[in-house]
Design an enzyme around this catalytic site. Sequence first.
Site, short mmCIF file in Angstrom:
data_model
loop_
_atom_site.label_atom_id
_atom_site.label_comp_id
_atom_site.label_asym_id
_atom_site.label_seq_id
_atom_site.Cartn_x
_atom_site.Cartn_y
_atom_site.Cartn_z
N CYS B 112 -0.22 22.63 -12.13
CA CYS B 112 1.24 22.51 -12.24
C CYS B 112 1.97 23.85 -12.14
O CYS B 112 3.16 23.89 -11.87
CB CYS B 112 1.57 21.82 -13.55
SG CYS B 112 0.54 20.36 -13.80
N HIS B 253 8.49 22.26 -13.19
CA HIS B 253 7.42 21.31 -12.86
C HIS B 253 7.82 19.94 -13.39
O HIS B 253 8.17 19.80 -14.58
CB HIS B 253 6.11 21.78 -13.48
CG HIS B 253 5.07 20.71 -13.56
ND1 HIS B 253 4.66 20.01 -12.45
CD2 HIS B 253 4.38 20.19 -14.61
CE1 HIS B 253 3.76 19.11 -12.82
NE2 HIS B 253 3.57 19.21 -14.12
N ASN B 283 4.16 12.56 -11.37
CA ASN B 283 3.73 13.95 -11.51
C ASN B 283 2.66 14.23 -10.47
O ASN B 283 1.54 13.71 -10.57
CB ASN B 283 3.19 14.15 -12.94
CG ASN B 283 2.67 15.55 -13.18
OD1 ASN B 283 2.37 16.29 -12.25
ND2 ASN B 283 2.54 15.90 -14.45
#
Lengths: 80, 327
Positions: B112, B253, B283
């Site tokens: 990430c 992120h 995600n």
Amino acid sequence: MEKRVASIIEKIRELQPNTLHGNELLSALNLDSLDIVTLIVEVDAAFGVTISPEQIATCARIDDLAVLIRNEKPPRTAAA
Amino acid sequence: MEAILRAIEYHLPEHVLNNDQLAREFGWPVGKIEAKTGITERRLAGPEECASDLAVQAAQLLFRNGVAPKDVDYLLYCTQSPDYPLPTTACVIQHRLGIPTRAGAIDFNLGCSGYVYGLSLAKGLIESGQARNVLFLTGETYSKYLDPQDRGVRTLFGDGGSASWIVGQPATGTAAPALGPVVFGTDGAGAENLIVRKGGPRYGQRCTDRDSYLVMNGGDIFTFTLRAVPEAVRRLLEQAGLAREDVDRFVFHQANQFMLDALRQKIGIPPEKFIIDMSDCGNTGSNTIPIAFKRAVVAGKIQPGQRVMLVGFGVGYSWGALILRWE
């Protein structure tokens, strides 16, 4: 602080206000992983203290959690 | 010479996993999944579709929009889903994309935080004179690491690929660079809190089949994030000599809605400056920042000349924050 912590947990567990009094065992509240995450975020927002799951695990009762938060909280600086 | 981020493209795979399907599987109310994650659907790679395939598709979008493979001096590929343990996937991608054999190409393994690190590496390559044009790709297929029974991770993660084009231009001589400054952070003490154990030799024969799945200790990840990210933002602003109000947009992120809301409130960022865009893709690891950034540009939420802060954080633990000027 004890009352505010109890109130946060009531909200997370979708309980009626003033259901919890502080002496309840955290283990009896069946907090799942999502509840723990929510608790961390709510405590951070309310008290400016970021606690960890390991720290929460050391607390037997809601009041112990309040003590943990109080101990973690940086001391207030005196007003000018 | 100063480095500047010139263009971004991304590609998502075709297969869709929506909340209705997950709610049926796990017996969760659909509304609860969306309320907690901010995600309504995720895009998943096919059984034989690799992260590099998604990154290559994103690069080909760049090549259809004015970038030429012959101009690539260096290829950076950020992934935790490589095609093979060896060779380096970036070498395979170089050949697939027809990038000159004189170009450098490396993989780097970050999740990430990877987009911030990749931009920083590109800046270093360009501003030290080692490369003029850098093609920076990200690609992830975390879905292949997910335990079908683990609702905590299956509600969050999706797959994707991105391509960014970073070029050198004559330095303008203004005080603020087009890309940077940047701050980093690393704490390997958190390694076990987001991990796939199988595939590397550390656990060797002790690995069970379950060790091929991604394990996430969500509470620990939240604690880390709430501690590390606000401090990284503070350090970056200090290094840049800026106040929070001087930054026009923030692209963090895109971990999940709940985490982003908590961070935004803790740092004190107005909602209109804070980009959240992951509801239809989830995600996607190192892809989330370029996807959200590109969409914000297309939607007019990020305008030329604006100062944008990017913040990546997660697996490692690793984190990084960077300020850029979008041109």
